[in-house]
Each structure stands twice: as C-alpha cells, then as structure tokens.
Design a protein around this motif. Sequence first.
Motif, PDB file in Angstrom:
ATOM      1  N   GLY B 228       0.838  -1.194   0.000  1.00 41.99           N
ATOM      2  CA  GLY B 228       0.000   0.000   0.000  1.00 41.99           C
ATOM      3  C   GLY B 228       0.864   1.231   0.000  1.00 41.99           C
ATOM      4  O   GLY B 228       1.998   1.197   0.494  1.00 41.99           O
ATOM      5  N   THR B 245      -4.154   7.488  -2.879  1.00 42.88           N
ATOM      6  CA  THR B 245      -4.307   6.053  -2.638  1.00 42.88           C
ATOM      7  C   THR B 245      -4.694   5.837  -1.179  1.00 42.88           C
ATOM      8  O   THR B 245      -4.244   6.580  -0.305  1.00 42.88           O
ATOM      9  CB  THR B 245      -3.024   5.275  -2.980  1.00 42.88           C
ATOM     10  OG1 THR B 245      -3.303   3.877  -2.896  1.00 42.88           O
ATOM     11  CG2 THR B 245      -1.879   5.590  -2.035  1.00 42.88           C
ATOM     12  N   GLU B 247      -5.526   2.292  -0.301  1.00 42.80           N
ATOM     13  CA  GLU B 247      -5.738   0.850  -0.254  1.00 42.80           C
ATOM     14  C   GLU B 247      -4.539   0.070   0.294  1.00 42.80           C
ATOM     15  O   GLU B 247      -3.395   0.461   0.139  1.00 42.80           O
ATOM     16  CB  GLU B 247      -6.048   0.333  -1.667  1.00 42.80           C
ATOM     17  CG  GLU B 247      -4.962   0.655  -2.655  1.00 42.80           C
ATOM     18  CD  GLU B 247      -5.190   0.120  -4.065  1.00 42.80           C
ATOM     19  OE1 GLU B 247      -6.238  -0.502  -4.331  1.00 42.80           O
ATOM     20  OE2 GLU B 247      -4.296   0.330  -4.899  1.00 42.80           O
ATOM     21  N   CYS B 248      -4.881  -1.088   0.965  1.00 49.58           N
ATOM     22  CA  CYS B 248      -3.899  -2.134   1.211  1.00 49.58           C
ATOM     23  C   CYS B 248      -4.297  -3.255   0.252  1.00 49.58           C
ATOM     24  O   CYS B 248      -5.410  -3.763   0.325  1.00 49.58           O
ATOM     25  CB  CYS B 248      -3.991  -2.647   2.652  1.00 49.58           C
ATOM     26  SG  CYS B 248      -3.508  -1.408   3.847  1.00 49.58           S
ATOM     27  N   PHE B 249      -3.402  -3.634  -0.653  1.00 52.28           N
ATOM     28  CA  PHE B 249      -3.810  -4.584  -1.690  1.00 52.28           C
ATOM     29  C   PHE B 249      -2.842  -5.752  -1.773  1.00 52.28           C
ATOM     30  O   PHE B 249      -1.701  -5.694  -1.290  1.00 52.28           O
ATOM     31  CB  PHE B 249      -3.924  -3.874  -3.042  1.00 52.28           C
ATOM     32  CG  PHE B 249      -2.612  -3.408  -3.593  1.00 52.28           C
ATOM     33  CD1 PHE B 249      -2.085  -2.178  -3.214  1.00 52.28           C
ATOM     34  CD2 PHE B 249      -1.891  -4.186  -4.490  1.00 52.28           C
ATOM     35  CE1 PHE B 249      -0.860  -1.751  -3.715  1.00 52.28           C
ATOM     36  CE2 PHE B 249      -0.668  -3.764  -5.002  1.00 52.28           C
ATOM     37  CZ  PHE B 249      -0.153  -2.538  -4.611  1.00 52.28           C
ATOM     38  N   GLU B 313      -6.232  -8.692  -8.133  1.00 53.09           N
ATOM     39  CA  GLU B 313      -6.036  -7.832  -6.967  1.00 53.09           C
ATOM     40  C   GLU B 313      -7.219  -7.922  -6.015  1.00 53.09           C
ATOM     41  O   GLU B 313      -8.374  -7.983  -6.453  1.00 53.09           O
ATOM     42  CB  GLU B 313      -5.878  -6.369  -7.444  1.00 53.09           C
ATOM     43  CG  GLU B 313      -5.669  -5.368  -6.318  1.00 53.09           C
ATOM     44  CD  GLU B 313      -5.663  -3.907  -6.806  1.00 53.09           C
ATOM     45  OE1 GLU B 313      -5.753  -3.685  -8.032  1.00 53.09           O
ATOM     46  OE2 GLU B 313      -5.608  -3.008  -5.956  1.00 53.09           O
ATOM     47  N   ALA B 315      -8.233  -5.488  -2.786  1.00 52.07           N
ATOM     48  CA  ALA B 315      -7.794  -4.280  -2.087  1.00 52.07           C
ATOM     49  C   ALA B 315      -8.763  -3.937  -0.973  1.00 52.07           C
ATOM     50  O   ALA B 315      -9.989  -3.988  -1.159  1.00 52.07           O
ATOM     51  CB  ALA B 315      -7.691  -3.122  -3.067  1.00 52.07           C
ATOM     52  N   ASN B 338     -10.390   4.007  -4.436  1.00 52.88           N
ATOM     53  CA  ASN B 338      -9.852   4.357  -3.132  1.00 52.88           C
ATOM     54  C   ASN B 338     -10.934   4.823  -2.171  1.00 52.88           C
ATOM     55  O   ASN B 338     -10.662   5.379  -1.115  1.00 52.88           O
ATOM     56  CB  ASN B 338      -8.758   5.415  -3.287  1.00 52.88           C
ATOM     57  CG  ASN B 338      -7.479   4.793  -3.802  1.00 52.88           C
ATOM     58  OD1 ASN B 338      -6.970   3.851  -3.204  1.00 52.88           O
ATOM     59  ND2 ASN B 338      -6.987   5.276  -4.928  1.00 52.88           N
ATOM     60  N   ASP B 377     -10.202  -2.507 -11.913  1.00 46.49           N
ATOM     61  CA  ASP B 377     -10.778  -2.523 -10.565  1.00 46.49           C
ATOM     62  C   ASP B 377     -12.287  -2.370 -10.635  1.00 46.49           C
ATOM     63  O   ASP B 377     -12.803  -1.601 -11.462  1.00 46.49           O
ATOM     64  CB  ASP B 377     -10.234  -1.337  -9.760  1.00 46.49           C
ATOM     65  CG  ASP B 377      -8.741  -1.473  -9.483  1.00 46.49           C
ATOM     66  OD1 ASP B 377      -8.272  -2.608  -9.333  1.00 46.49           O
ATOM     67  OD2 ASP B 377      -8.065  -0.432  -9.414  1.00 46.49           O
TER      68      ASP B 377
END
Lengths: 407, 407
Positions: B228, B245, B247-249, B313, B315, B338, B377
């Motif tokens: 992230g 941003t 996100e933790c992805f 992905e 996220a 996000n 996404d």
Amino acid sequence: MKKTVLRKYAQLIAASGVNVQPGQEVFIAADLDQPEFVKLLVEECYKRKAKKVVVDWSYQPLQKLHYRYRTLTTLSKLDNYEEARWQHYVDTIPCRIYLLSEDPDGLKGINQEKMAKSQQRLYPVIKKYRDQIENKYQWCIAAVPGAAWAKKLFPELRTSQAIEKLWEAILSTSRVDEDPVAAWEAHNKDLHDRCQYLSGLGIRELRYKSANGTDFTVGMIPEAQFCGGGETSLQGIFFNPNIPTEECFISPMKGVAEGIVYATKPLSYQGQLIDGFWIRFHEGKAVEWHAEVNNDLLTKLITMDEGSCYLGECALVPFDSPINQTGLLFYNTLFDENACCHLALGMGFADTIRDFQSKTLEECRALGVNDSMIHEDFMIGSADLSIDAVCDGGKVVPIFRNGTWAF
Amino acid sequence: MKKTVLRKYAQLIAASGVNVQPGQEVFIAADLDQPEFVKLLVEECYKRKAKKVVVDWSYQPLQKLHYRYRTLTTLSKLDNYEEARWQHYVDTIPCRIYLLSEDPDGLKGINQEKMAKSQQRLYPVIKKYRDQIENKYQWCIAAVPGAAWAKKLFPELRTSQAIEKLWEAILSTSRVDEDPVAAWEAHNKDLHDRCQYLSGLGIRELRYKSANGTDFTVGMIPEAQFCGGGETSLQGIFFNPNIPTEECFISPMKGVAEGIVYATKPLSYQGQLIDGFWIRFHEGKAVEWHAEVNNDLLTKLITMDEGSCYLGECALVPFDSPINQTGLLFYNTLFDENACCHLALGMGFADTIRDFQSKTLEECRALGVNDSMIHEDFMIGSADLSIDAVCDGGKVVPIFRNGTWAF
C-alpha cells in the motif's frame, strides 16, 4: 465560428491543401488552441480515406522551459525514436499539415543563443531525412486562431471576440466562401497565368525602388521559373502548400544581389518580433544590417549558417492584395508574406527550376538555388514600390508600379 | 484554482509521485484540459534535474474517429517509430506520469468490438516491451479536472465552477495541504504499518459478506504480502504510483475464488459506464455475470483474454475513507477504487510477492500471480461489509466490520 463554415475550411485543407490520397497517412502539427477544429480536420482526412491520421500537439509555453532547463547537448540530438519518426516519413511519404496559431511574442525572453546553437547542431541530422523527401510529399500550412495571437491583433476586444474576429480574417483571406474548393481552382488559374507571363519574359534581373530607401537589384537563374499557388509533388499529386497564398515567387541566383532593402512590416521569428530593419547586400550576401527592435535576433538569423546570409526567394505580391486590404498586420508570416512583396533569407526552392523532376537536388543547387537550414520571409512591399525586369538582350519591362502589377 | 496550490500539487507529483532522479527522462501523458498545470509539472520535473521532459498530449474525441475510420489492421499494429518509443523506455527507464482528466462517457458509441480486437492484437507487441520494464521504473497516476468530467460530477454548476469544485475534490483527497510531501510520508507510514500487520497474519483466504448479496471467498498466495502507498522500484527508487491512494492490496491466488460479488459503484471502462452488476466466481474464474447497464461491455472486459476472467487484486479500503467522505462518485477508478474495497479482474502485481527483486516475472506468475492484458478494478465495498481472514492453522481473524477496519 459556425461549425458548418469550419467544416468547409477543414475540407479545403484536406482536399485542396494536402489533397489526401486514399491509403495515405496524414500528420498534423497543431497547438492546443483549437482542438474542435483539429477534430473536424482529422475527420475530413479520414473521409478522404486516409489510412491513419496522427496529431502532434504542441504547447508553445513548454518550448521556453525546454530551452531553459535542458542542456545544449540534449537539445542538440534526436533520440532513436525521434529519428525513427523521420525514417517513417521517408518510407511512407505521408501528407503533413501545419496548423499555425502561436503567440507572435510567445517565446520572448528565450535563450536565443542556446536555441540557435541547438538548431544548428540538429540540422545535419534532420537534413539527411528532409533531403530524401524534398518535393515528394504534399504539405500545407494553414492557420487557426490562438488566444494570445488574437489579442495581439485585437487588443481592445475580449478574448472570445478577438478569436472570432481572427477566425473571420483567416477564413475570408483563405477564400472560405460558398465553395472554397472551386474558389481555389479559379485563384490558382489566375496565379498560374501570371507566373507563365513572367516566366516567358526571360528576366535576368529584378530592380526594386521605393521612396522608403529600398534600392536593390537581384539576379535570376536562367533555368528558373515563377511559381505560385498549387504545385505538383514528385509523386504527381497536386497540392496547395500555403493557405492563403497570393504570391508569384522564384528562387534567385545565389551570389547576385546588390543594394539595400527596407522591411515594411515586422518579422515574427521564433516567437519574437524583429522590427524597423534594413539589410544591405553585396555579391548576393547580406553584409550590413540593422533592426530597431531585436537587432541581435536579426543577426542570429542572418548568421545562422553558411547559406542564411544569401537569398532563397523573391516573391511578388501586389500591395492591394486581399490580405493587405483587411488592414490587419497579422504578425504571422503566412499572412504577412501574402500581403506584399517579400524576399527570403536562406534555403531556395529546387522546384522553381524548370524540369526539376528530372534533376537531383544537388543539380538544382548547382544552378544557383541557395541552401540553408532557415527560410525566412521578410516584407519589402510598399504602396509606391516599383519593380523593373531587365530581360534577355537588355530590354526593360515594368513589373510593378505603385506597389502593384504593371501588366 | 490558485497557482501556488497547483504548484504544490505539481511538486508532490514530481517529488513524491515519480520521484524524478537527476538525469532521468520523464514522459507525461495528458489530455488537453489543463495545459497550464502541465506546464507547472514540467517545470517541477526540470527543477529536479530531469534530463528531458516529453509531454504526450491526447484528445479523447479523436479516439472515436480513429476507431471509426481506421481499419482493424492498422489499429492492430505499431509502426516502427512507435515500437522505437517502447524500446526507448526499455533502454532509458524514464519516469512516466499519467494525468487523468477524461470524460467518463467520452467514448460512448465507440465500436467496442473493433476496439477490443485491436487491443488484443496489439497486446503481444506491447507486452514484449512492458515485461522488460515491469517494476523497474517509477510511475504515477494523478488527476486534473476536465470540463466534461467536472460537469458529470456537478451537472448543476457552470463549467468553470464545476472545474473549480473538482479541483478542490482532487486536491483535498490527494492531501495537497500546507506540506503535501510531509503529509504523504505520514500517510505512507500508516498504510505500511497496516500492511505489515495483515501480512503477519498468515492469511490463507478472505471471506466477504454483505447484505447486498455479496458472499465470496478468495485464496491468498502464501508468498504474497499486502502492499500500500509508496513502493520501491527494482532500481531502488521509492515512488507513489497512485495519487491519491488509500488501499492495502494483494494479488490473490489465481484459480481460487468462489461465490458472488455485487458491485457497489459504476465502473468507468474505456470511456463508458458499466453499472448495476454482479459476478459469480468458481475455481477462481468469473463464470456468470450480469450488468444492468452495458452488459455487453462487461462481457468484453471479462472475456478479453485468457487471464481477464481471473482476479489480479484484492484491495482493502475502509468505507469511511477520505474519498468516500467527500460524498462524491468520481466516475474515475483512481478515486472510486480508493473509496471502498475492490477487486480487480486481470493482471496481478508481481511486486506483491515477498522478495520479488530476486525472482523473475515468470517465477512470480508461477506462484499464482495472474497475467492478462487488462487490469480493471471494480468496487464491492459497502457500509455493512464484513471480511474475515482464515489464517494458517484455521484461526479466523476479523479484518473488516461495518465497512471498515476491525483492528
């Protein structure tokens, strides 16, 4: 400006300007000012069955940054992918359209020295490719209004009104009326007839005189002929390189010019104006000059390379041309050069040599056509200009009287 | 928007975004909407001693013309000079900045079939070069307002006001305050801490549940870790690929996903909106789907190539993220992704594999990272979303409750 009128203008450029051939590629160079018009133009090229239309957008303010921050070394070389683009032009001979809209003062304050040096160093690389496509491809320079350019012409108007006024001036001088393509056919016939008459006189030299001080003689190349309006590429395709155009022009004999000429309009060169200037020629070469405004830039121009101090063009345009009749100074060579008689410093046009199709570029240059990395028109026409032609056998024929055609 | 604020944003992109290194080249892709901002950005790159900054302008309306008039054959190949550009990226590893401003509906009516086919055919050529620079170069996607995009968000405002409002939304969610570079350092620390905690849990699968019908499980790659915020290129340069941003992805295990997910926001894909859709997965693959709006385009997306029906992905973004708190639907993935939790169809990120620096791209893919020409996404976060992690040894750890972090 109404979309129907703009579409006619786009059609004129695609059809009469570059005369896009089915399956041909088209490259359009445009500033960011009139994207909607560019869209119309792209569509008109596609309607003529262009294979691929590529727009190279540019934004004049970035130029100043590049010249400020990049080193002379990086400014002086093309990267591989940039050379590959030139090779693509050589391999595929696309049409090229240049849409002008720049601010005449847009590069004020740029480092002239760095700009000139980088262009000098880049030139041999570009020339290698340019010589391979010279006279082979169709090209057209035309104009669209930019905001700063419009405000320069009409400082008293709001920007949107100034742009509209400049559109009107561009479209009327470009003959965008009911049927622009037909209007250009008639105009071309007129220019060609005049050129034919001039070319038949056997002119050896032209003598210019004006009350402003201009007193100047320039020699002609016996093998050269006057050209004007549309021309035919080596691939046999008719096109109109300038919209608008009003000139009958010829490449003079390199090394034969004597006397002094006074500019009658400012010259917009590399985003800056040079004004109030004169140039004295001896043995064809600019040997003395002075500009009241931007004299250093004039010096840069004249001393750019070996050929930049010699003449590449003599163009005859009556002082009562439609462009001059607008009463506007456009601060843009495409228009101002078609407002009155002018000369150009630098490169001459090989295709003004009779039967140039069967000659090499080198052969044309050996006959007296100048070569240089620059070609810069400057205006010397005035309301009282007179020009005489000294013809084979010494006969003198009046060409211009009181700023306009004498025949 | 005030120039001082815009300059800070330009500095943020040049410094924290791509982190331009002295002597490095920078390529900026931008639409024609905000040339003055592009100028500021170019100058900030030069101030960081960029060797050369190249702007590739594009104009969305021309896309529609190209797809309408060009043949599939010419749309499906790169000319030599275009390949030479890609080779230049491989040879010189420049920074790349993508400034988004497109109209979310800008390509409405385009021939989707032709567009998809040409992209499929082009992909192997581009992939050849892309794989060579993957994870090597710094890049940054950021946004600037375009007129049509701003009007889509604020239809009730005049265009100039809508653009100003969109600037405000972009700048506030991008943390352009007193000292944006410092704000991004703090934000990155927060994201990195959270990723470290998640990566330490030894998660085997994530289970999603929401009252909207989402009931879905996805497998993790044991060697993968959560990422992230900023990341470090293979050349060792820290950069922030997305501004903003939140996100933790992670890249999930290809082939391991079961159940159904309901999209919670429309998806802007190739200039058109796909809305009101769900996708059912079995053995990692999208096997059934439906969209109320643009179902055909959703089908095109999922069936684009072999890898486009698999996930690339997962996220995690809390539903109360600063972007969602603006209350705006941006119709632009950079922002909407996000705003809440999302999945992506298509290509996974090799750099989510631990110690990816010492592995080849092929080795990372062999571990379960998906490959595809697309990476799209789509949003599945909702106010009541809960996510559980099933960890090594079967332990269940709550990750999300009521749409936000449970830890």
